[in-house]
Design a protein around this motif. Structure first.
Motif, PDB file in Angstrom:
ATOM      1  N   GLY A 175      -1.597  -0.522  -1.286  1.00  0.00           N
ATOM      2  CA  GLY A 175      -2.663  -1.428  -1.701  1.00  0.00           C
ATOM      3  C   GLY A 175      -2.783  -1.518  -3.213  1.00  0.00           C
ATOM      4  O   GLY A 175      -3.106  -2.576  -3.759  1.00  0.00           O
ATOM      5  N   LYS A 176      -2.523  -0.392  -3.893  1.00  0.00           N
ATOM      6  CA  LYS A 176      -2.580  -0.392  -5.352  1.00  0.00           C
ATOM      7  C   LYS A 176      -1.494  -1.277  -5.933  1.00  0.00           C
ATOM      8  O   LYS A 176      -1.714  -1.989  -6.915  1.00  0.00           O
ATOM      9  CB  LYS A 176      -2.430   1.021  -5.887  1.00  0.00           C
ATOM     10  N   LYS A 177      -0.330  -1.249  -5.325  1.00  0.00           N
ATOM     11  CA  LYS A 177       0.786  -2.055  -5.812  1.00  0.00           C
ATOM     12  C   LYS A 177       0.514  -3.542  -5.579  1.00  0.00           C
ATOM     13  O   LYS A 177       0.883  -4.380  -6.396  1.00  0.00           O
ATOM     14  CB  LYS A 177       2.084  -1.622  -5.159  1.00  0.00           C
ATOM     15  N   LEU A 178      -0.155  -3.867  -4.480  1.00  0.00           N
ATOM     16  CA  LEU A 178      -0.521  -5.253  -4.212  1.00  0.00           C
ATOM     17  C   LEU A 178      -1.530  -5.743  -5.253  1.00  0.00           C
ATOM     18  O   LEU A 178      -1.390  -6.846  -5.795  1.00  0.00           O
ATOM     19  CB  LEU A 178      -1.101  -5.396  -2.807  1.00  0.00           C
ATOM     20  N   ALA A 179      -2.521  -4.914  -5.562  1.00  0.00           N
ATOM     21  CA  ALA A 179      -3.515  -5.283  -6.564  1.00  0.00           C
ATOM     22  C   ALA A 179      -2.867  -5.427  -7.937  1.00  0.00           C
ATOM     23  O   ALA A 179      -3.216  -6.326  -8.712  1.00  0.00           O
ATOM     24  CB  ALA A 179      -4.628  -4.241  -6.602  1.00  0.00           C
ATOM     25  N   LEU A 180      -1.927  -4.554  -8.245  1.00  0.00           N
ATOM     26  CA  LEU A 180      -1.227  -4.621  -9.522  1.00  0.00           C
ATOM     27  C   LEU A 180      -0.383  -5.896  -9.611  1.00  0.00           C
ATOM     28  O   LEU A 180      -0.324  -6.539 -10.662  1.00  0.00           O
ATOM     29  CB  LEU A 180      -0.349  -3.386  -9.688  1.00  0.00           C
ATOM     30  N   ASN A 181       0.219  -6.284  -8.509  1.00  0.00           N
ATOM     31  CA  ASN A 181       1.009  -7.523  -8.467  1.00  0.00           C
ATOM     32  C   ASN A 181       0.113  -8.736  -8.716  1.00  0.00           C
ATOM     33  O   ASN A 181       0.486  -9.643  -9.463  1.00  0.00           O
ATOM     34  CB  ASN A 181       1.723  -7.637  -7.126  1.00  0.00           C
TER      35      ASN A 181
END
Length: 62
Positions: free
Chosen positions: A2-8
């Motif tokens: 989820g963190k990587k999605l938000a960062l994207n």
């Protein structure tokens, strides 16, 4: 993940803002805005590519 999605999403927003700033710079002949936006936009594109490679490698591992 989820963190990587938000960062994207954050990277996409920043790249869009840089593109808008380049357009504004061309319209108002503010070349320092264009130079800054191109540099920062390039950094965000590089970070986004690195993030996509990380996610791709995470999915390949069993």
């Amino acid at each position: 993940m989820g963190k990587k999605l938000a960062l994207n999403v954050l990277y996409n927003i920043c790249i869009f803002v840089c593109l808008a700033l380049v357009y504004y710079g061309f319209e108002h002949t503010r070349y320092e805005f264009i130079a800054g936006a191109v540099f920062i936009g390039a950094v965000f594109v590089i970070l986004k590519i690195r993030l996509l490679k990380q996610v791709r490698n995470m999915q390949k591992k069993p």
